[in-house]
Design a protein around this motif. Structure first.
Motif, PDB file in Angstrom:
ATOM      1  N   THR A  17      -5.845 -12.170  -5.129  1.00 14.20           N
ATOM      2  CA  THR A  17      -6.267 -11.974  -3.746  1.00 14.20           C
ATOM      3  C   THR A  17      -7.728 -12.322  -3.572  1.00 14.20           C
ATOM      4  O   THR A  17      -8.125 -12.997  -2.629  1.00 14.20           O
ATOM      5  CB  THR A  17      -6.029 -10.521  -3.314  1.00 14.20           C
ATOM      6  OG1 THR A  17      -4.645 -10.222  -3.463  1.00 14.20           O
ATOM      7  CG2 THR A  17      -6.421 -10.321  -1.864  1.00 14.20           C
ATOM      8  N   THR A  46      -7.126 -11.057   5.554  1.00 12.46           N
ATOM      9  CA  THR A  46      -5.911 -11.625   4.958  1.00 12.46           C
ATOM     10  C   THR A  46      -4.725 -10.670   5.093  1.00 12.46           C
ATOM     11  O   THR A  46      -3.590 -11.049   4.828  1.00 12.46           O
ATOM     12  CB  THR A  46      -6.132 -11.938   3.465  1.00 12.46           C
ATOM     13  OG1 THR A  46      -6.324 -10.724   2.734  1.00 12.46           O
ATOM     14  CG2 THR A  46      -7.349 -12.833   3.277  1.00 12.46           C
ATOM     15  N   HIS A  47      -4.996  -9.420   5.478  1.00 10.77           N
ATOM     16  CA  HIS A  47      -3.952  -8.413   5.657  1.00 10.77           C
ATOM     17  C   HIS A  47      -3.586  -8.193   7.124  1.00 10.77           C
ATOM     18  O   HIS A  47      -2.842  -7.261   7.435  1.00 10.77           O
ATOM     19  CB  HIS A  47      -4.398  -7.079   5.058  1.00 10.77           C
ATOM     20  CG  HIS A  47      -4.598  -7.128   3.582  1.00 10.77           C
ATOM     21  ND1 HIS A  47      -5.417  -6.242   2.910  1.00 10.77           N
ATOM     22  CD2 HIS A  47      -4.085  -7.958   2.631  1.00 10.77           C
ATOM     23  CE1 HIS A  47      -5.402  -6.523   1.625  1.00 10.77           C
ATOM     24  NE2 HIS A  47      -4.608  -7.567   1.432  1.00 10.77           N
ATOM     25  N   GLY A  50       0.169  -8.222   7.795  1.00  6.52           N
ATOM     26  CA  GLY A  50       0.810  -7.004   7.320  1.00  6.52           C
ATOM     27  C   GLY A  50       0.500  -5.814   8.212  1.00  6.52           C
ATOM     28  O   GLY A  50       1.380  -4.985   8.486  1.00  6.52           O
ATOM     29  N   LEU A 107      -4.930  -1.044   4.374  1.00  3.57           N
ATOM     30  CA  LEU A 107      -5.078  -2.471   4.621  1.00  3.57           C
ATOM     31  C   LEU A 107      -6.413  -2.798   5.295  1.00  3.57           C
ATOM     32  O   LEU A 107      -6.965  -3.885   5.072  1.00  3.57           O
ATOM     33  CB  LEU A 107      -3.922  -2.962   5.504  1.00  3.57           C
ATOM     34  CG  LEU A 107      -2.523  -2.937   4.874  1.00  3.57           C
ATOM     35  CD1 LEU A 107      -1.476  -3.371   5.890  1.00  3.57           C
ATOM     36  CD2 LEU A 107      -2.459  -3.816   3.634  1.00  3.57           C
ATOM     37  N   ASN A 400       1.288 -11.106   2.304  1.00  2.70           N
ATOM     38  CA  ASN A 400       0.733  -9.810   2.695  1.00  2.70           C
ATOM     39  C   ASN A 400       1.428  -9.205   3.909  1.00  2.70           C
ATOM     40  O   ASN A 400       1.214  -8.035   4.227  1.00  2.70           O
ATOM     41  CB  ASN A 400      -0.769  -9.954   2.996  1.00  2.70           C
ATOM     42  CG  ASN A 400      -1.587 -10.175   1.743  1.00  2.70           C
ATOM     43  OD1 ASN A 400      -1.216  -9.719   0.664  1.00  2.70           O
ATOM     44  ND2 ASN A 400      -2.695 -10.900   1.859  1.00  2.70           N
TER      45      ASN A 400
END
Length: 440
Positions: A17, A46-47, A50, A107, A400
């Motif tokens: 990651t 990047t999350h 999610g 997150l 993710n």
């Protein structure tokens, strides 16, 4: 939440990651002068997929499970399936109101989660809810199996259903207890200068041990073991229903034959003829009471035949009903109107049993289907250690996002009830129809 990958993949995933950050537009200017907050924000971006995914599931699940608990608690009659639905509803509600918000915080602050005690508690909650749900599904499948495949045997009472759910949750508690021990304060090196963050992950003292691997192996064993048992049980249930449906269709298409105790004998010319044509001339008389039990008496002896619509399918033939019982056939004279009512009653019970079984099967199916993307991604990462290092930025976003697919089962049950349970839909419409804003 429930991460079923072995512990050896954890470091790989985390390092991948961080490595992937160099390829993302949001952090293309990474340099030695960045602070921990800036690195944390870069990873949090990047999350986003999610976080949005979990957030949507959380809102839908909270609203849906609230209605499930409200309607099934106050608007439905006591029954086994009501107990099961309420147990699953409580577990899903706790996950949507506690477990999912925790994941959103995790997150958002992947490198700045300093609340070790909160981390331990919430990791345990998520593991406990998931494991308990899977074990309750086993109890549900056992109840459905007894109802469909062994209708004449002893059925699960409401008391036994409650105790079984309690035992399932107790086992879930016992399985989940390593979570608050293994998880907690975990330092994470960013690979950028000497900056080190803090995660809610495996505690420092357990990072070089295999305890995390053992724990995840146990969880995987439970998931696949439970899945195998449920497949067997529902396969047997499906086969029984299909067999009964096929038999019922055959009987409906066949020519009606008056019920009579049948036998054959040869007269002096050698031809066969029926020994008895009606119950009035039969040596044996059978009466049917309201509890679906046939009382039979013959030459001073008596016995009872108890049946259900699954084991002894029957068909109205005017004033006569025909049933099969072992090697003999008995004829039962019945009033046409009362016979029709009894037939409709059994048909209604049969339909209700099938509907409940279908609902429980769909809940089970969605539960395991929701885990498939999560398990598949974790297995890929474990088998290919450089997977996240080589994946594109878009691939990293997708990973993710769908790695949290197992949360789908926590919001899906109310939707299943909405499509399959007429009582739930009726009470839901009735509830909102009484509100001023909907009654106009």
């Amino acid at each position: 939440m429930t991460t079923l990958a072995p512990a050896s993949s954890v470091t790989v995933e985390n390092n991948s990651t961080f490595s992937a950050l160099n390829d993302t537009a949001s952090v293309s200017t990474i340099n030695e002068g960045l602070t921990l907050e800036e690195i944390n924000d870069a990873i949090a971006k990047t999350h986003i997929g999610g976080a949005v995914f979990v957030g949507i599931l959380m809102i839908i699940g909270f609203v849906g499970n609230f209605h499930v608990l409200l309607i099934y608690t106050f608007k439905t009659k006591p029954s086994n399936h009501r107990i099961f639905i309420l147990c699953l509803g409580v577990l899903d509600m706790v996950t949507c109101s506690i477990g999912m918000p925790f994941i959103l915080v995790d997150l958002r602050y992947p490198l700045m989660f300093y609340a070790a005690a909160v981390c331990k508690i919430l990791r345990f909650v998520n593991y406990f809810m998931c494991t308990s749900s899977a074990l309750i599904l086993l109890v549900i499948a056992a109840d459905r199996y007894r109802m469909i495949c062994v209708p004449l045997g002893k059925q699960m009472s409401q008391t036994v259903a409650k105790i079984s759910c309690g035992i399932a949750m107790s086992i879930g508690f016992a399985i989940s207890w390593p979570a608050p021990v293994l998880y907690g304060y975990s330092e994470e090196h960013t690979g950028i200068g000497n900056i080190t963050g803090v995660r809610c992950w495996t505690e420092e003292r357990f990072k070089k041990t295999k305890y995390q691997a053992y724990f995840n192996f146990l969880l995987m064993f439970i998931v696949f073991g439970t899945f195998a048992i449920l497949c067997v049980l529902y396969a047997l249930i499906g086969a029984k229903i299909f067999k009964h449906k096929t038999f019922k269709s055959t009987v409906s298409d066949s020519k009606s034959v008056p019920l009579s105790t049948t036998g054959s004998s040869k007269d002096s010319s050698g031809t066969k003829e029926s020994s008895i044509a009606s119950t009035e001339n039969a040596e044996e008389k059978i009466e049917m009471d309201s509890s679906n039990t046939f009382n039979s008496s013959q030459k001073g002896s008596s016995y009872k035949l108890k049946f259900t619509s699954y084991d002894l399918p029957w068909k109205s033939t005017g004033k006569i009903f025909k049933i099969g019982a072992k090697k003999k056939e008995y004829s039962i004279a019945s009033d046409n109107n009362s016979g029709q009512k009894e037939k409709k009653k059994l048909s209604k019970e049969d339909t209700r049993t099938r509907r409940i079984t279908f609902i429980m099967f769909m809940i089970t199916l969605v539960f395991f289907c929701s885990f498939m993307p999560h398990l598949s991604l974790k297995i890929v990462v474990f088998m290919k250690s450089n997977f996240l290092k080589t994946v594109s930025p878009a691939g990293l976003y997708l990973y993710n996002t769908f790695v949290w697919s197992f949360f789908v089962n926590n919001m899906a049950n109310p939707i299943i009830y909405g499509f399959c349970d007429k009582i739930f839909v009726r009470e839901l419409r009735s509830f909102y129809g009484k509100l001023p804003c909907f009654s106009k």
